[in-house]
Design a protein around this motif. Structure first.
Motif, short mmCIF file in Angstrom:
data_model
loop_
_atom_site.label_atom_id
_atom_site.label_comp_id
_atom_site.label_asym_id
_atom_site.label_seq_id
_atom_site.Cartn_x
_atom_site.Cartn_y
_atom_site.Cartn_z
N GLU A 129 57.85 -65.25 3.85
CA GLU A 129 57.22 -64.07 4.85
C GLU A 129 58.62 -63.73 5.23
OE1 GLU A 129 57.80 -68.53 6.46
OE2 GLU A 129 57.03 -67.30 4.64
N ARG A 186 65.88 -70.74 4.00
CA ARG A 186 65.29 -72.67 3.36
C ARG A 186 66.82 -72.83 3.45
NH1 ARG A 186 62.45 -70.69 0.05
NH2 ARG A 186 60.28 -70.39 0.32
N LEU A 208 64.08 -75.48 7.45
CA LEU A 208 63.89 -73.67 8.28
C LEU A 208 65.14 -74.07 9.33
CD1 LEU A 208 60.49 -72.17 8.25
CD2 LEU A 208 62.17 -71.96 6.19
N THR A 239 65.21 -67.50 0.86
CA THR A 239 64.34 -66.84 1.64
C THR A 239 63.10 -67.48 1.79
OG1 THR A 239 66.21 -64.91 1.75
CG2 THR A 239 63.67 -64.26 2.78
N PRO A 240 62.63 -67.65 2.84
CA PRO A 240 60.98 -67.80 2.79
C PRO A 240 60.45 -66.35 2.57
CG PRO A 240 61.54 -69.11 4.86
CD PRO A 240 62.78 -68.17 4.16
N GLU A 277 64.90 -66.68 9.36
CA GLU A 277 64.91 -67.96 8.63
C GLU A 277 65.69 -68.16 7.93
OE1 GLU A 277 61.92 -71.16 10.80
OE2 GLU A 277 60.28 -69.15 10.07
#
Length: 362
Positions: free
Chosen positions: A45, A71, A77, A42-43, A69
């Motif tokens: 943001e 990763r 992504l 998980t990014p 999104e």
């Protein structure tokens, strides 16, 4: 294909299926028990979104589907639609659908919409600028025509006063020169009027009305008071349709006038008018039996200041703008004009006019 992740509520992943491996780029050995967690995919943001989903999962046992999104192992992504469901008080499963293609399409549409919006704003700016320039041009044309006509009237008046006051005292050669001066002043005045008319074409939105072409042409013939040696006839029936009467009359007036002027030597001859109906257009033709026009002039004659008569001919009344005005009037309606002619075999001017009036802004 749906990716599946089994995980505990502390965030550790316990098992994944092959579909998720293809989505993420990892291998099965990367997922030894407790080695990776959902935060690894998980990014930053998207962490608030994931934490909110975990709270919902603990409270209700399931999550509302949401987008985020992931990763991948290579750092790229991938967009996914996610939904989770509790299996026990400490374990849950998440279902993942790859929506990267859909997201790319949405982003492409958004980008296109933004570019279109920017283009529309630029076009609106250009349209406003063009409108301002047209207004400036119109004002300039009126000012110039007024300022040029005033001294021309003065020159003509002086020449006429000389002729009236001195009469026979003026030698014949000088009388001819005065006549020549008056003709040249009249020609210059006509040139100014034609230039002003050319500048107006297409800048005003004029009303349309039902136009009977045969009646329109007959009105022109009556106004001209032609000698009986000039015959103007219709080779076919002519239509009655909705059109800008003033513009269509100006086109016929100029083309028929040219046919009489150049095709009826010594005011003797015939001008033939015909019409052909097409799905969206009427094709009109004005033919004469005059000397014809050389092929190299077929396009040139529609240019401004172009005339078949020598420019140095002091007796000519042609300004070289009439056919340019005709072409511009036809262009504004979306039509076209062309010539078919051979030297010694007369000339035929064809033009198209829409059966439905063109909609345009002034």
């Amino acid at each position: 294909t749906v990716g599946v992740i089994f995980f505990n509520l502390e965030g550790r992943i316990t098992e994944v299926n092959d579909a998720f491996l293809r989505l993420s780029g990892y291998s099965q050995t990367d997922f030894e028990v407790g080695r990776l967690g959902w935060q690894d995919f998980t990014p930053p943001e998207y962490m608030p979104t994931v934490l909110k989903a975990i709270d919902e999962l603990k409270l209700t046992g399931r999550t509302t589907p949401y987008e985020k999104e992931y990763r991948c192992k290579d750092g790229s992504l991938a967009w996914a639609l996610c939904a989770s469901k509790s299996l026990t008080q400490t374990e849950a499963v998440e279902f993942i659908i790859d929506i990267s293609d859909r997201k790319q399409a949405e982003q492409a549409r958004e980008q296109w919409a933004q570019e279109q919006s920017q283009l529309n704003r630029k076009l609106e700016g250009l349209t406003d600028e063009l409108s301002r320039r047209n207004e400036d041009l119109s004002e300039f044309a009126h000012i110039v025509s007024h300022d040029l006509k005033a001294p021309l009237r003065g020159v003509r008046n002086i020449a006429e006063w000389l002729q009236d006051d001195l009469g026979d005292l003026i030698p014949p050669d000088n009388q001819e020169q005065l006549h020549l001066l008056v003709r040249q002043v009249d020609r210059m005045n006509a040139l100014i009027n034609d230039l002003l008319e050319y500048s107006r074409v297409g800048r005003t939105n004029q009303p349309t009305e039902r136009v009977d072409v045969a009646e329109l042409v007959q009105e022109l013939i009556t106004a001209w008071s032609l000698p009986p040696t000039v015959n103007i006839r219709f080779a076919t029936d002519t239509p009655t349709f909705e059109a800008n009467r003033l513009n269509l009359q100006q086109v016929f007036s100029n083309l028929i006038g040219n046919a009489i002027k150049y095709g009826c030597e010594n005011q003797t001859g015939e001008v033939i008018i015909s019409a052909e109906e097409q799905p969206n257009w009427y094709v009109f033709a004005i033919a004469d039996h005059g000397p014809g026009i050389e092929p190299e002039w077929h396009d040139k004659v529609f240019g401004i200041f172009e005339t078949l008569q020598a420019r140095a001919d002091v007796n000519t009344t042609s300004t070289g703008i009439g056919l340019a005005i005709v072409k511009k009037l036809i262009d504004v309606e979306g039509g076209r004009i062309w010539i078919e002619s051979e030297v010694g075999a007369g000339a035929t001017f064809y033009f198209t006019w829409p059966k439905t009036p063109t909609t345009r802004n002034g």
